[in-house]
Design a protein around this motif. Sequence first.
Motif, PDB file in Angstrom:
ATOM      1  N   ARG A  98      17.303  75.380 153.597  1.00 40.50           N
ATOM      2  CA  ARG A  98      17.335  74.806 154.944  1.00 40.50           C
ATOM      3  C   ARG A  98      18.436  75.430 155.791  1.00 40.50           C
ATOM      4  O   ARG A  98      18.315  75.543 156.983  1.00 40.50           O
ATOM      5  N   ILE A  99      19.515  75.811 155.160  1.00 40.06           N
ATOM      6  CA  ILE A  99      20.644  76.379 155.894  1.00 40.06           C
ATOM      7  C   ILE A  99      20.699  77.871 155.585  1.00 40.06           C
ATOM      8  O   ILE A  99      21.003  78.267 154.459  1.00 40.06           O
ATOM      9  N   PRO A 100      20.389  78.737 156.550  1.00 37.99           N
ATOM     10  CA  PRO A 100      20.260  80.161 156.264  1.00 37.99           C
ATOM     11  C   PRO A 100      21.531  80.835 155.761  1.00 37.99           C
ATOM     12  O   PRO A 100      21.461  81.867 155.132  1.00 37.99           O
ATOM     13  N   GLU A 101      22.694  80.261 155.990  1.00 37.44           N
ATOM     14  CA  GLU A 101      23.940  80.894 155.569  1.00 37.44           C
ATOM     15  C   GLU A 101      24.240  80.680 154.088  1.00 37.44           C
ATOM     16  O   GLU A 101      25.264  81.122 153.599  1.00 37.44           O
ATOM     17  N   GLN A 102      23.392  79.972 153.356  1.00 39.44           N
ATOM     18  CA  GLN A 102      23.665  79.737 151.938  1.00 39.44           C
ATOM     19  C   GLN A 102      23.705  81.076 151.207  1.00 39.44           C
ATOM     20  O   GLN A 102      22.919  81.963 151.480  1.00 39.44           O
ATOM     21  N   ASN A 103      24.623  81.200 150.271  1.00 33.32           N
ATOM     22  CA  ASN A 103      24.810  82.471 149.576  1.00 33.32           C
ATOM     23  C   ASN A 103      24.348  82.406 148.121  1.00 33.32           C
ATOM     24  O   ASN A 103      24.762  83.203 147.309  1.00 33.32           O
ATOM     25  N   MET A 104      23.491  81.461 147.792  1.00 31.64           N
ATOM     26  CA  MET A 104      23.010  81.326 146.429  1.00 31.64           C
ATOM     27  C   MET A 104      21.502  81.554 146.401  1.00 31.64           C
ATOM     28  O   MET A 104      20.800  81.212 147.350  1.00 31.64           O
ATOM     29  N   GLU A 105      21.012  82.145 145.296  1.00 30.25           N
ATOM     30  CA  GLU A 105      19.584  82.400 145.163  1.00 30.25           C
ATOM     31  C   GLU A 105      19.202  82.394 143.684  1.00 30.25           C
ATOM     32  O   GLU A 105      20.021  82.094 142.830  1.00 30.25           O
ATOM     33  N   ASP A 106      17.958  82.721 143.413  1.00 33.18           N
ATOM     34  CA  ASP A 106      17.445  82.863 142.036  1.00 33.18           C
ATOM     35  C   ASP A 106      17.690  81.614 141.193  1.00 33.18           C
ATOM     36  O   ASP A 106      18.287  81.664 140.118  1.00 33.18           O
ATOM     37  N   LEU A 107      17.208  80.488 141.666  1.00 32.87           N
ATOM     38  CA  LEU A 107      17.348  79.221 140.960  1.00 32.87           C
ATOM     39  C   LEU A 107      16.556  79.261 139.656  1.00 32.87           C
ATOM     40  O   LEU A 107      15.378  79.614 139.640  1.00 32.87           O
ATOM     41  N   CYS A 108      17.216  78.940 138.539  1.00 33.64           N
ATOM     42  CA  CYS A 108      16.594  78.920 137.211  1.00 33.64           C
ATOM     43  C   CYS A 108      16.957  77.615 136.514  1.00 33.64           C
ATOM     44  O   CYS A 108      18.069  77.124 136.656  1.00 33.64           O
ATOM     45  N   PHE A 109      16.008  77.085 135.738  1.00 37.66           N
ATOM     46  CA  PHE A 109      16.212  75.850 134.986  1.00 37.66           C
ATOM     47  C   PHE A 109      16.101  76.129 133.496  1.00 37.66           C
ATOM     48  O   PHE A 109      15.230  76.889 133.075  1.00 37.66           O
ATOM     49  N   PHE A 110      16.962  75.470 132.710  1.00 35.45           N
ATOM     50  CA  PHE A 110      17.030  75.697 131.269  1.00 35.45           C
ATOM     51  C   PHE A 110      16.962  74.372 130.517  1.00 35.45           C
ATOM     52  O   PHE A 110      17.537  73.370 130.953  1.00 35.45           O
ATOM     53  N   SER A 111      16.296  74.393 129.381  1.00 34.69           N
ATOM     54  CA  SER A 111      16.268  73.264 128.468  1.00 34.69           C
ATOM     55  C   SER A 111      16.709  73.783 127.102  1.00 34.69           C
ATOM     56  O   SER A 111      16.150  74.767 126.606  1.00 34.69           O
ATOM     57  N   ASP A 112      17.714  73.153 126.531  1.00 33.03           N
ATOM     58  CA  ASP A 112      18.269  73.594 125.244  1.00 33.03           C
ATOM     59  C   ASP A 112      18.603  75.089 125.281  1.00 33.03           C
ATOM     60  O   ASP A 112      18.239  75.846 124.387  1.00 33.03           O
ATOM     61  N   ASN A 113      19.242  75.519 126.369  1.00 35.43           N
ATOM     62  CA  ASN A 113      19.679  76.907 126.599  1.00 35.43           C
ATOM     63  C   ASN A 113      18.556  77.894 126.881  1.00 35.43           C
ATOM     64  O   ASN A 113      18.810  79.083 127.057  1.00 35.43           O
ATOM     65  N   THR A 114      17.307  77.451 126.908  1.00 32.47           N
ATOM     66  CA  THR A 114      16.172  78.359 127.067  1.00 32.47           C
ATOM     67  C   THR A 114      15.544  78.194 128.448  1.00 32.47           C
ATOM     68  O   THR A 114      15.288  77.071 128.895  1.00 32.47           O
ATOM     69  N   LEU A 115      15.272  79.310 129.094  1.00 30.60           N
ATOM     70  CA  LEU A 115      14.676  79.308 130.424  1.00 30.60           C
ATOM     71  C   LEU A 115      13.305  78.635 130.402  1.00 30.60           C
ATOM     72  O   LEU A 115      12.462  78.965 129.579  1.00 30.60           O
ATOM     73  N   ILE A 116      13.108  77.678 131.330  1.00 31.65           N
ATOM     74  CA  ILE A 116      11.780  77.068 131.477  1.00 31.65           C
ATOM     75  C   ILE A 116      11.165  77.375 132.838  1.00 31.65           C
ATOM     76  O   ILE A 116       9.951  77.344 132.983  1.00 31.65           O
ATOM     77  N   PHE A 117      11.996  77.679 133.844  1.00 32.18           N
ATOM     78  CA  PHE A 117      11.489  78.007 135.178  1.00 32.18           C
ATOM     79  C   PHE A 117      12.503  78.912 135.850  1.00 32.18           C
ATOM     80  O   PHE A 117      13.690  78.591 135.880  1.00 32.18           O
ATOM     81  N   GLY A 118      12.051  80.044 136.378  1.00 30.40           N
ATOM     82  CA  GLY A 118      12.965  80.967 137.040  1.00 30.40           C
ATOM     83  C   GLY A 118      12.378  81.530 138.312  1.00 30.40           C
ATOM     84  O   GLY A 118      11.189  81.840 138.361  1.00 30.40           O
ATOM     85  N   THR A 119      13.205  81.651 139.336  1.00 33.72           N
ATOM     86  CA  THR A 119      12.768  82.262 140.590  1.00 33.72           C
ATOM     87  C   THR A 119      13.519  83.572 140.804  1.00 33.72           C
ATOM     88  O   THR A 119      14.675  83.711 140.409  1.00 33.72           O
ATOM     89  N   MET A 120      12.846  84.508 141.413  1.00 29.86           N
ATOM     90  CA  MET A 120      13.455  85.760 141.860  1.00 29.86           C
ATOM     91  C   MET A 120      13.264  85.775 143.367  1.00 29.86           C
ATOM     92  O   MET A 120      12.200  86.151 143.870  1.00 29.86           O
ATOM     93  N   SER A 121      14.270  85.334 144.082  1.00 32.54           N
ATOM     94  CA  SER A 121      14.155  85.083 145.510  1.00 32.54           C
ATOM     95  C   SER A 121      13.764  86.305 146.320  1.00 32.54           C
ATOM     96  O   SER A 121      12.783  86.284 147.067  1.00 32.54           O
ATOM     97  N   GLU A 122      14.550  87.356 146.198  1.00 32.19           N
ATOM     98  CA  GLU A 122      14.290  88.558 146.993  1.00 32.19           C
ATOM     99  C   GLU A 122      12.983  89.233 146.604  1.00 32.19           C
ATOM    100  O   GLU A 122      12.262  89.766 147.439  1.00 32.19           O
ATOM    101  N   GLU A 123      12.655  89.181 145.316  1.00 28.77           N
ATOM    102  CA  GLU A 123      11.457  89.835 144.806  1.00 28.77           C
ATOM    103  C   GLU A 123      10.210  88.986 145.014  1.00 28.77           C
ATOM    104  O   GLU A 123       9.092  89.435 144.793  1.00 28.77           O
ATOM    105  N   LYS A 124      10.394  87.755 145.412  1.00 29.96           N
ATOM    106  CA  LYS A 124       9.323  86.833 145.780  1.00 29.96           C
ATOM    107  C   LYS A 124       8.345  86.533 144.653  1.00 29.96           C
ATOM    108  O   LYS A 124       7.145  86.680 144.792  1.00 29.96           O
ATOM    109  N   PHE A 125       8.886  86.070 143.520  1.00 30.06           N
ATOM    110  CA  PHE A 125       8.024  85.553 142.469  1.00 30.06           C
ATOM    111  C   PHE A 125       8.798  84.550 141.629  1.00 30.06           C
ATOM    112  O   PHE A 125      10.026  84.457 141.697  1.00 30.06           O
ATOM    113  N   CYS A 126       8.061  83.787 140.859  1.00 30.41           N
ATOM    114  CA  CYS A 126       8.672  82.852 139.928  1.00 30.41           C
ATOM    115  C   CYS A 126       7.871  82.839 138.637  1.00 30.41           C
ATOM    116  O   CYS A 126       6.699  83.235 138.614  1.00 30.41           O
ATOM    117  N   CYS A 127       8.507  82.426 137.560  1.00 35.11           N
ATOM    118  CA  CYS A 127       7.894  82.370 136.241  1.00 35.11           C
ATOM    119  C   CYS A 127       8.185  81.013 135.612  1.00 35.11           C
ATOM    120  O   CYS A 127       9.261  80.457 135.811  1.00 35.11           O
TER     121      CYS A 127
END
Length: 162
Positions: A98-127
Motif C-alpha cells: 500500500r505504501i510505495p516507499e516500503q523497502n521490503m519484498e519477496d515475502l516467504c512463509f516457513f513451517s518447521d524451517n521449511t518453505l511453504i510459500f514464497g514470492t519473487m516480487s520483481e520476477e513476478k511469480f510465487c511458489c
Amino acid sequence: MLYMSYDNDPLSAKEAARLLRLCLCSCDCFTMTEVPYGSASDMQKALKPYLIRDFQTSRWFERQKVSPPMHVFLYKTDPGAGEILESYTSHLFRTGFRIPEQNMEDLCFFSDNTLIFGTMSEEKFCCVYPPSEKFEKEIREIHSEWTYRDRARDKINLRYFR
C-alpha cells in the motif's frame, strides 16, 4: 510445487487477504528481503519486535547466486506481526504494498524451517510447497490458476542459513 506467474496481480484483495491468513496460520516464521536502496521502512520498523534475526546470503529461494548478497529478515509469526503484514500489504506481492516507499519484498512463509510459500516480487511469480493436503485444497479454493511444477530443489530450509 504449485507455481503462479503474473504480470498484473492475479489475486483480488479479498483472495490475497485469505491467502495471507492461510499462510500465517500455517507457518511459524516468515522472511522478507530488503531491497538495496532506501532506508528502513515503517513496516520494517513496526516488525522489529518480531525479528528473530537477519542474515546475508548469496543463495535464496529461486536464486542460486546473488551478488551482492541479499539481506534477509526472519520474523516469528505472531498475531501482532500478522496484523502489521495485513496493514501494509494489499496483495502479497511488492506491487501490492500500500505504501510505495516500503523497502521490503519477496515475502516467504516457513513451517518447521521449511518453505511453504514464497514470492519473487520483481520476477513476478510465487511458489507453494503445500505442507498438507488440507493446505493445498484451501489454496486452490482461494485461487484455481496454479500450475504444477516438479522443482523440489528450489525448496529452501532455514537450517542452512545459520
